[in-house]
Design an enzyme around this catalytic site. Structure first.
Site, PDB file in Angstrom:
ATOM      1  N   GLU A 113       0.832  -1.191   0.000  1.00 43.24           N
ATOM      2  CA  GLU A 113       0.000   0.000   0.000  1.00 43.24           C
ATOM      3  C   GLU A 113       0.878   1.256   0.000  1.00 43.24           C
ATOM      4  O   GLU A 113       1.988   1.254   0.538  1.00 43.24           O
ATOM      5  CB  GLU A 113      -0.924  -0.001   1.220  1.00 43.24           C
ATOM      6  CG  GLU A 113      -1.914  -1.162   1.159  1.00 43.24           C
ATOM      7  CD  GLU A 113      -2.985  -1.126   2.237  1.00 43.24           C
ATOM      8  OE1 GLU A 113      -4.147  -1.396   1.893  1.00 43.24           O
ATOM      9  OE2 GLU A 113      -2.669  -0.840   3.407  1.00 43.24           O
ATOM     10  N   CYS A 126       3.669   8.555   1.332  1.00 46.63           N
ATOM     11  CA  CYS A 126       4.231   7.589   2.271  1.00 46.63           C
ATOM     12  C   CYS A 126       4.433   6.290   1.493  1.00 46.63           C
ATOM     13  O   CYS A 126       3.480   5.667   1.024  1.00 46.63           O
ATOM     14  CB  CYS A 126       3.251   7.399   3.433  1.00 46.63           C
ATOM     15  SG  CYS A 126       3.804   6.191   4.633  1.00 46.63           S
ATOM     16  N   CYS A 133       6.671  -7.012   6.652  1.00 45.44           N
ATOM     17  CA  CYS A 133       7.783  -6.515   7.461  1.00 45.44           C
ATOM     18  C   CYS A 133       8.200  -7.618   8.427  1.00 45.44           C
ATOM     19  O   CYS A 133       7.347  -8.331   8.969  1.00 45.44           O
ATOM     20  CB  CYS A 133       7.351  -5.276   8.242  1.00 45.44           C
ATOM     21  SG  CYS A 133       8.706  -4.500   9.156  1.00 45.44           S
ATOM     22  N   CYS A 137       6.766  -5.571  15.196  1.00 44.20           N
ATOM     23  CA  CYS A 137       6.315  -4.666  16.262  1.00 44.20           C
ATOM     24  C   CYS A 137       4.843  -4.977  16.542  1.00 44.20           C
ATOM     25  O   CYS A 137       4.025  -5.031  15.619  1.00 44.20           O
ATOM     26  CB  CYS A 137       6.499  -3.212  15.842  1.00 44.20           C
ATOM     27  SG  CYS A 137       8.219  -2.824  15.457  1.00 44.20           S
ATOM     28  N   CYS A 140       1.727  -2.778  15.285  1.00 42.23           N
ATOM     29  CA  CYS A 140       1.719  -2.342  13.878  1.00 42.23           C
ATOM     30  C   CYS A 140       1.113  -3.435  13.005  1.00 42.23           C
ATOM     31  O   CYS A 140       1.518  -4.597  13.075  1.00 42.23           O
ATOM     32  CB  CYS A 140       3.150  -2.048  13.441  1.00 42.23           C
ATOM     33  SG  CYS A 140       3.301  -1.645  11.682  1.00 42.23           S
ATOM     34  N   CYS A 353      -0.739   5.749  10.206  1.00 44.78           N
ATOM     35  CA  CYS A 353       0.488   5.074  10.647  1.00 44.78           C
ATOM     36  C   CYS A 353       0.163   3.726  11.276  1.00 44.78           C
ATOM     37  O   CYS A 353      -0.690   3.634  12.158  1.00 44.78           O
ATOM     38  CB  CYS A 353       1.203   5.896  11.713  1.00 44.78           C
ATOM     39  SG  CYS A 353       1.695   7.514  11.175  1.00 44.78           S
TER      40      CYS A 353
HETATM   41  N1  SAH Z   1       9.661   0.034   9.800  1.00 44.01           N
HETATM   42  C1  SAH Z   1       9.885   1.453   9.876  1.00 44.01           C
HETATM   43  C2  SAH Z   1       9.036   2.222   8.896  1.00 44.01           C
HETATM   44  C3  SAH Z   1       7.555   2.257   9.217  1.00 44.01           C
HETATM   45  S1  SAH Z   1       7.163   3.870   9.684  1.00 44.01           S
HETATM   46  C4  SAH Z   1       9.671   1.914  11.293  1.00 44.01           C
HETATM   47  O1  SAH Z   1       9.092   1.182  12.067  1.00 44.01           O
HETATM   48  O2  SAH Z   1      10.120   3.000  11.642  1.00 44.01           O
HETATM   49  C5  SAH Z   1       5.653   3.673  10.494  1.00 44.01           C
HETATM   50  C6  SAH Z   1       5.635   4.413  11.811  1.00 44.01           C
HETATM   51  O3  SAH Z   1       4.350   4.223  12.428  1.00 44.01           O
HETATM   52  C7  SAH Z   1       6.651   3.846  12.776  1.00 44.01           C
HETATM   53  O4  SAH Z   1       7.145   4.836  13.614  1.00 44.01           O
HETATM   54  C8  SAH Z   1       5.792   2.876  13.554  1.00 44.01           C
HETATM   55  O5  SAH Z   1       6.368   2.534  14.782  1.00 44.01           O
HETATM   56  C9  SAH Z   1       4.517   3.663  13.708  1.00 44.01           C
HETATM   57  N2  SAH Z   1       3.374   2.820  14.009  1.00 44.01           N
HETATM   58  C10 SAH Z   1       3.253   1.488  13.831  1.00 44.01           C
HETATM   59  N3  SAH Z   1       2.049   1.066  14.247  1.00 44.01           N
HETATM   60  C11 SAH Z   1       1.390   2.154  14.693  1.00 44.01           C
HETATM   61  C12 SAH Z   1       0.096   2.363  15.219  1.00 44.01           C
HETATM   62  N4  SAH Z   1      -0.760   1.352  15.382  1.00 44.01           N
HETATM   63  N5  SAH Z   1      -0.249   3.618  15.560  1.00 44.01           N
HETATM   64  C13 SAH Z   1       0.598   4.645  15.387  1.00 44.01           C
HETATM   65  N6  SAH Z   1       1.836   4.515  14.876  1.00 44.01           N
HETATM   66  C14 SAH Z   1       2.224   3.278  14.539  1.00 44.01           C
END
Ligand code: SAH
Length: 361
Positions: A113, A126, A133, A137, A140, A353
C-alpha cells in the site's frame, strides 16, 4: 534476481547484483535500469533516444505507451521487454478527501500500500519499501502480518510516480519512507531509489524522511555516507524491557547502542534524528515514561514526534486520550525537548500510521 534465465538481450545489460531472493521480479522494469543499461538496450537506435526515453521514464514518470515522442514500434518493444512494476488493484480516498491510499500488486502476487497526503499547498507520499515486514512490532498491522519480500528500485520509484500523478494539480513535495516494511533492511535499493528521486525526480534530500526501527549497522552506513535525508527512529519506549516488548529488534540493538548511532548520524550529517513515539494508554504514556524519554532524547540530541496510536486488528490496547497526549507533550516541553504531535490522516480508510496491510491475505 531470479535463477531462471533472462532473455539474452537483458542478460547482456544487467549487472548481477546479488544472489537470488525469493519472489523478486524475474525481469527488470524500465525504472530499474541505469542510464548505461538503457543506452545499451537502445544501442541499435539513434543515440538521442536514450536521453528521450530516460527523461520520459525517470523524470516524467511515463509508461512506454505514453512516450509519444518515440516511434510506435519502439514503444511496443519497450512494452514487451519491460514489465510494469506495479499494478493498481484498489484505490480509496478518505471522507475529507485529503488522503488517498492505493493497493498495488507486485510481480509474484505480493501486495503493498502507498498513501498520498494532501496539504494546502503541497502533498506528501508515504512509500512502502518491503511487502510485509520482519520487525514484528506488536502494535503495527504490517508487523503483525509478517514479511514477504523486499521491493525493487522500480517498485519503490513507481509509487512515487503514482503519487505525483495522483496529487496533480498539487505538487508532490515530500516523501516519507514510512509505509510497509523496514527501509534500512532493504538498504541498497533504498539508497538507489533516493538517488533517483533527488536526481531525476528533483525532490531534494531534505524533503525525504526515512523511518527505521533502529537498524544500527545501516544507520552507521547512513551516517558515513553523510546522507542528507531525514532519519526518524521508532523509539516508543526509553527503557530496554518495554522497548524489547514493543519493538523486538531492541533485543539485538539496545537503546544505549541506538543512542550512539543517533549521535553518529547527528555528527556526520549535521542533522538531528527524530524519535517517533506512538502513545499507548497505560503502556508508555505515564509521567515516568516521559522522564525516561527526556533522558534519551537529550543524550541523542533528538526531536520527539508523538503519534496518536491507530487501531490495528492484532493489538487490543487503546491509544492515549487527547488530554493525556497533551499532558505528555507538555511534560517534555517543560524539560526543553522539541516535540511535535503527528496529525492523524486517513484512519477512516486504514491508511494511518501502522495500519497498512495486505487486505486480501
Ligand atoms: N519500519 C519502519 C518504517 C515504518 S514507519 C519503522 O518502524 O520505523 C511507520 C511508523 O508508524 C513507525 O514509527 C511505527 O512505529 C509507527 N506505528 C506502527 N504502528 C502504529 C500504530 N498502530 N499507531 C501509530 N503509529 C504506529
Amino acid at each position: 534476481m531470479a535463477d531462471t534465465p533472462r532473455p539474452d538481450q537483458l542478460g547482456r545489460i544487467l549487472r548481477i547484483q546479488e544472489k537470488p531472493r525469493a519472489g523478486m521480479p524475474e525481469r527488470p522494469s524500465l525504472l530499474d535500469l541505469d542510464r548505461d543499461q538503457l543506452a545499451s538496450f537502445l544501442s541499435d537506435e539513434p543515440r538521442f533516444r536514450t536521453d528521450q526515453v530516460w527523461t520520459a521514464v525517470n523524470e516524467k514518470g511515463l509508461r512506454p505507451a505514453e512516450i509519444t515522442s518515440i516511434p510506435l514500434k519502439l514503444r511496443g518493444r519497450l512494452e514487451q521487454e519491460f514489465p510494469e512494476p506495479l499494478t493498481l488493484v484498489a484505490q480509496q480516498t478518505s471522507a475529507d478527501e485529503r488522503t488517498t491510499k492505493s493497493l498495488f500488486e507486485l510481480h509474484g502476487g505480493a501486495q503493498v500500500e502507498t498513501v498520498l497526503m494532501r496539504y494546502n499547498e503541497r502533498a506528501t507520499v508515504c512509500v512502502s519499501s518491503q511487502a510485509g515486514c520482519a520487525m514484528a512490532c506488536s502494535f503495527c498491522a504490517t508487523g503483525q502480518a509478517g514479511f514477504e519480500r523486499h521491493l525493487s528500485v522500480s517498485e519503490i520509484l513507481d509509487q512515487v510516480h503514482w503519487a505525483r500523478r495522483t496529487a496533480e494539480p498539487q505538487r508532490l513535495s515530500n516523501i516519507v519512507f514510512m509505509g510497509m516494511g523496514e527501509p534500512l533492511a532493504n538498504l541498497d535499493r533504498l539508497f538507489d531509489s533516493i538517488d533517483r528521486i533527488t536526481g531525476e525526480i528533483g525532490i531534494g534530500a531534505r524533503k525525504i524522511t526515512v523511518s527505521t526501527v533502529g537498524m544500527i549497522p545501516a544507520m552507521e552506513t547512513f551516517a558515513e555516507q553523510k546522507r542528507q535525508v531525514g532519519l526518524a527512529v521508532s523509539l516508543h519506549a526509553a527503557n530496554d524491557d518495554l522497548r524489547s516488548e514493543l519493538v523486538p529488534i531492541n533485543r539485538r540493538h539496545p537503546i544505549a547502542d541506538l543512542i550512539d548511532a543517533c549521535r553518529l548520524v547527528r555528527s556526520k550529517t549535521g542533522r538531528r534524528v527524530s524519535f517517533e513515539w506512538a502513545m499507548i494508554s497505560g503502556v508508555n504514556d505515564r509521567d515516568s515514561d516521559a522522564r525516561e524519554l527526556v533522558r534519551v532524547a537529550r543524550s541523542a540530541d533528538a526531536h520527539v514526534n508523538l503519534i496518536p496510536l491507530n487501531d490495528t486488528p492484532g493489538y487490543p490496547t487503546t491509544g492515549s486520550s487527547p488530554q493525556r497526549l497533551k499532558a505528555f507533550a507538555n511534560e517534555l516541553r517543560s524539560r526543553d525537548i522539541n516535540v511535535t504531535i503527528r496529525s492523524t490522516m486517513g484512519d477512516d480508510i486504514d491508511a494511518a500510521c501502522g495500519q497498512l496491510a495486505n487486505r486480501d491475505r
